[in-house]
Write an enzyme that holds these catalytic residues in place. Structure first.
Site, PDB file in Angstrom:
ATOM      1  N   ASP A  36      13.415  -0.969  39.181  1.00  0.00           N
ATOM      2  CA  ASP A  36      13.301  -1.887  40.324  1.00  0.00           C
ATOM      3  C   ASP A  36      12.017  -2.682  40.192  1.00  0.00           C
ATOM      4  O   ASP A  36      10.915  -2.119  40.220  1.00  0.00           O
ATOM      5  CB  ASP A  36      13.305  -1.109  41.640  1.00  0.00           C
ATOM      6  CG  ASP A  36      14.602  -0.352  41.853  1.00  0.00           C
ATOM      7  OD1 ASP A  36      15.668  -0.934  41.594  1.00  0.00           O
ATOM      8  OD2 ASP A  36      14.542   0.822  42.276  1.00  0.00           O
ATOM      9  N   LEU A  37      12.125  -3.985  40.066  1.00  0.00           N
ATOM     10  CA  LEU A  37      10.981  -4.854  39.814  1.00  0.00           C
ATOM     11  C   LEU A  37       9.892  -4.666  40.867  1.00  0.00           C
ATOM     12  O   LEU A  37      10.130  -4.846  42.069  1.00  0.00           O
ATOM     13  CB  LEU A  37      11.435  -6.316  39.790  1.00  0.00           C
ATOM     14  CG  LEU A  37      10.335  -7.357  39.542  1.00  0.00           C
ATOM     15  CD1 LEU A  37       9.718  -7.162  38.161  1.00  0.00           C
ATOM     16  CD2 LEU A  37      10.912  -8.769  39.684  1.00  0.00           C
ATOM     17  N   ASP A  38       8.696  -4.300  40.410  1.00  0.00           N
ATOM     18  CA  ASP A  38       7.506  -4.157  41.262  1.00  0.00           C
ATOM     19  C   ASP A  38       7.708  -3.171  42.407  1.00  0.00           C
ATOM     20  O   ASP A  38       7.040  -3.275  43.436  1.00  0.00           O
ATOM     21  CB  ASP A  38       7.068  -5.521  41.817  1.00  0.00           C
ATOM     22  CG  ASP A  38       6.554  -6.449  40.728  1.00  0.00           C
ATOM     23  OD1 ASP A  38       6.150  -5.939  39.661  1.00  0.00           O
ATOM     24  OD2 ASP A  38       6.549  -7.669  40.931  1.00  0.00           O
ATOM     25  N   GLU A  39       8.615  -2.221  42.249  1.00  0.00           N
ATOM     26  CA  GLU A  39       8.859  -1.258  43.314  1.00  0.00           C
ATOM     27  C   GLU A  39       8.658   0.188  42.853  1.00  0.00           C
ATOM     28  O   GLU A  39       9.082   1.121  43.517  1.00  0.00           O
ATOM     29  CB  GLU A  39      10.276  -1.434  43.878  1.00  0.00           C
ATOM     30  CG  GLU A  39      10.466  -2.759  44.607  1.00  0.00           C
ATOM     31  CD  GLU A  39      11.817  -2.869  45.282  1.00  0.00           C
ATOM     32  OE1 GLU A  39      12.488  -1.824  45.451  1.00  0.00           O
ATOM     33  OE2 GLU A  39      12.200  -3.994  45.659  1.00  0.00           O
TER      34      GLU A  39
END
Length: 280
Positions: A222-225
């Site tokens: 999950d991008l930047d999560e």
């Protein structure tokens, strides 16, 4: 043999775990000098970081004695490698890389920078001033799969403990991330409200943002999560133009990333699902 012993434990929570650990360590003539523990009451998980003084005569026997009395499926680490090995990924921005390499040069990083890899060669000359290998792996004219295959092949021979994305401006695929699970650490700016896409500092200035910051986190699908390791913020006001905001943001990014690296190299971070336990 060690004069100081570090023990990291993750397991299912149960009554008496601290007593069990203390008793086993006492039987091995190890004295607890620091012990930080945390219980996730929702998931019933127990986390502890223990530092002991005294001579560890038999690491295998200590591991066996602890494992025999702790819950099944316990994750137990005794004296992990002190000197962690890092590979740094970069694009063109130098501020995070420069901070890391200067600390490495003056032996205050507590880690070995094995190599720097960039999808541009912009930072190659700077890196090589520190006698550190630089690999230029361009993404241009290649599919994402081809680029990431070459990137992974450059990383693997170094067998790094952590791969630090020091303003590496490429989105990594789940396939790539899965090869280095739990080892990828990223830094990115943080605004309130959040801005994505090109030129976030211009967007923040146009909205009159009053707080900027940065987040260091593990990289997941999950991008930047991914699980957050360190965050910090700085209050600003109407007098900040875009360039001043950008400069302040870079300073926070450097500070947050280096703090994350320090915590990781000192084995103070434990993963708990999409959260981290950070023993300071």
């Amino acid at each position: 043999m060690h004069n100081q012993t570090l023990i990291l434990i993750q397991c299912r929570d149960a009554v008496g775990l601290v007593a069990i650990i203390s008793n086993v360590l006492a039987q091995h003539h190890l004295n607890i000098v620091a012990m930080r523990e945390f219980v996730d009451e929702v998931d019933r998980k127990f986390f502890v970081r223990v530092v002991c003084s005294g001579t560890l005569h038999n690491k295998t026997k200590l591991q066996e004695d602890l494992s025999a009395q702790l819950p099944e499926s316990t994750q137990l680490t005794i004296n992990p490698d002190i000197q962690k090995k890092l590979v740094i990924l970069v694009t063109k921005e130098h501020h995070c890389l420069a901070d890391i390499l200067v600390r490495y040069y003056f032996k205050t990083l507590q880690a070995d920078v094995a190599a720097v890899i960039g999808n541009y060669d912009t930072l190659q000359h700077f890196t090589e001033k520190f006698d550190i290998p630089f690999h230029h792996i361009s993404h241009e004219g290649k599919s994402k799969e081809e680029f990431e295959f070459e990137l992974a092949e450059a990383i693997k021979p170094y067998q790094p403990d952590y791969i630090i994305l020091a303003k590496f401006m490429r989105i990594l695929s789940p396939t790539f991330v899965s090869q280095f699970k739990g080892k990828l650490v990223n830094i990115h700016h943080s605004f309130l409200p959040a801005f994505i896409g090109a030129n976030p500092y211009q967007q923040a200035h146009d909205r009159g943002v009053k707080i900027i910051g940065a987040t260091a986190h593990y990289v997941t699908d999950d991008l930047d999560e991914g699980p957050i390791i360190v965050q910090n913020t700085k209050s600003i006001d109407h007098s900040y133009d875009v360039q001043r905001m950008r400069t302040a943001g870079k300073e926070i990014e450097k500070a947050v990333l280096i703090r994350a690296i320090q915590l990781l190299t000192e084995d103070r971070v434990m993963l708990n699902g999409n959260r981290t336990i950070v023993f300071k």
